[in-house]
Scaffold this motif. Structure first.
Motif, PDB file in Angstrom:
ATOM      1  N   ALA A 170       4.605   2.189   2.049  1.00  7.22           N
ATOM      2  CA  ALA A 170       5.770   2.683   1.315  1.00  7.22           C
ATOM      3  C   ALA A 170       6.236   4.031   1.848  1.00  7.22           C
ATOM      4  O   ALA A 170       7.433   4.307   1.960  1.00  7.22           O
ATOM      5  CB  ALA A 170       5.428   2.786  -0.168  1.00  7.22           C
ATOM      6  N   GLU A 171       5.264   4.887   2.196  1.00  8.82           N
ATOM      7  CA  GLU A 171       5.612   6.200   2.741  1.00  8.82           C
ATOM      8  C   GLU A 171       6.324   6.087   4.077  1.00  8.82           C
ATOM      9  O   GLU A 171       7.341   6.758   4.327  1.00  8.82           O
ATOM     10  CB  GLU A 171       4.346   7.034   2.897  1.00  8.82           C
ATOM     11  CG  GLU A 171       4.613   8.443   3.405  1.00  8.82           C
ATOM     12  CD  GLU A 171       3.330   9.234   3.537  1.00  8.82           C
ATOM     13  OE1 GLU A 171       3.405  10.378   4.034  1.00  8.82           O
ATOM     14  OE2 GLU A 171       2.264   8.718   3.157  1.00  8.82           O
ATOM     15  N   SER A 175       0.835  -1.191   0.000  1.00  7.39           N
ATOM     16  CA  SER A 175       0.000   0.000   0.000  1.00  7.39           C
ATOM     17  C   SER A 175       0.880   1.253   0.000  1.00  7.39           C
ATOM     18  O   SER A 175       2.056   1.221   0.361  1.00  7.39           O
ATOM     19  CB  SER A 175      -0.919  -0.001   1.219  1.00  7.39           C
ATOM     20  OG  SER A 175      -0.141   0.094   2.402  1.00  7.39           O
ATOM     21  N   GLU A 176       0.351   2.369  -0.411  1.00  6.14           N
ATOM     22  CA  GLU A 176       1.088   3.633  -0.451  1.00  6.14           C
ATOM     23  C   GLU A 176       1.480   4.089   0.946  1.00  6.14           C
ATOM     24  O   GLU A 176       2.540   4.672   1.152  1.00  6.14           O
ATOM     25  CB  GLU A 176       0.216   4.692  -1.133  1.00  6.14           C
ATOM     26  CG  GLU A 176      -0.050   4.408  -2.604  1.00  6.14           C
ATOM     27  CD  GLU A 176      -0.880   5.514  -3.239  1.00  6.14           C
ATOM     28  OE1 GLU A 176      -1.230   6.466  -2.489  1.00  6.14           O
ATOM     29  OE2 GLU A 176      -1.151   5.436  -4.446  1.00  6.14           O
TER      30      GLU A 176
END
Length: 317
Positions: free
Chosen positions: A67-68, A63-64
């Motif tokens: 990753a962030e 998921s974003e």
């Protein structure tokens, strides 16, 4: 279909179009159905297993948000490593400065010790071998630790104070050294440790001819072999026998001032020696033109003799 009923299976051959009938009763038909069902189940299970072996599992996409957070964690690790490196560099720099300040403090201690040994300061008042005594009540036992900028500022202030003290002590050392040198070079006192004045400066009756002659120094009689000392610091410019003087020592005190010590029994110094005030130059004797153990003492300034009694009676510095 009833159990008693029979089932006929007709086989038609390719050759000559002939047919053949096979009679199948109820149990045989049930068995065939069961057999076919088992074959179908086995075929389906085998196909499922083959499909599982050939198809790779599909991982869910990251998921974003994950990753962030992963990127932020990597950035924070890099910042922490840089911070640790900066802190280590600051510690190394402070360590070097502390080592330099320690060396400067050792020099200050050495200067202070010289002042104690010279008598300028009392040894019981300043003990440079022990740390200065400090103390006092505190509001609380707990205190805040210094931050790195505060510690750096304190070291800067301490370094400035040390530099100021170094300059002051250096000037004081120069002044005291000059005073000590002037005191050492100050011609004053008697050239003997024991004895009496046996002949004054000026005109007198010659002890050998009885005629009126000029006496360029004073005679100080004493015990044979007693010490003849320098009345001031200087450099030995003559240490040998000379006509009329016997064994003679001559000391140059600078500024055109010279002293002579004659009729010595034994000479204790050599030409070029640097002598201190009160140092033994020779032993009293009666060499040369002499009637007994004594020292003939002369003071010469810029090539002209002066009355040695003026220097003998001088007040010490």
């Amino acid at each position: 279909m009833k159990p008693e009923d029979d089932m006929n299976i007709i086989f038609v051959g390719k050759r000559h179009g002939k047919s053949r009938a096979v009679s199948i009763n109820g149990p045989i038909a049930v068995g065939l159905v069961f057999f076919v069902t088992v074959l179908l189940v086995l075929a389906g299970w085998s196909g499922y297993q083959v499909a599982l072996g050939q198809v790779e599992p599909i991982e869910p996409e990251e998921s974003e948000l994950v990753a962030e957070w992963r990127s932020k964690l990597k950035q924070q690790k890099n910042e922490l490593a840089q911070l640790e490196q900066n802190v280590q560099q600051q510690v190394d720099a402070l360590t070097l400065r502390l080592g330099e300040m320690q060396g400067r403090l050792l020099r200050l201690d050495a200067l202070g010790q010289r002042f104690v040994e010279s008598g300028l300061v009392a040894s019981d008042e300043f003990d440079f071998d022990q740390p200065a005594a400090v103390g006092g009540p505190e509001d609380s036992l707990d205190g805040d630790s210094y931050t790195a900028p505060e510690l750096t500022s304190m070291i800067d202030q301490l370094a400035k104070r040390i530099e100021d003290r170094e300059q002051q002590l250096r000037m004081l050392d120069m002044v005291t050294s000059r005073q000590k040198l002037e005191k050492e070079l100050y011609v004053q006192g008697r050239p003997i440790t024991w004895g009496w004045l046996s002949s004054k400066y000026g005109y007198r009756s010659d002890p050998f001819t009885g005629k009126r002659t000029w006496h360029a120094g004073v005679d100080l009689a004493g015990k044979d072999g007693s010490d003849i000392i320098s009345v001031a610091a200087g450099v030995v410019t003559y240490a040998d026998e000379r006509y009329g003087y016997g064994n003679l020592v001559e000391v140059d005190h600078g500024d055109g001032l010279l002293t002579r010590y004659a009729h010595a029994k034994t000479i204790k110094v050599n030409v070029g020696d640097v002598v201190q005030k009160g140092q033994v130059l020779a032993l009293m004797g009666s060499t040369g033109r002499s009637t007994g153990p004594h020292v003939h003492f002369e003071v010469i300034r810029n090539g002209k003799s002066e009355n040695p009694e003026t220097y003998i009676k001088r007040a010490s510095r």
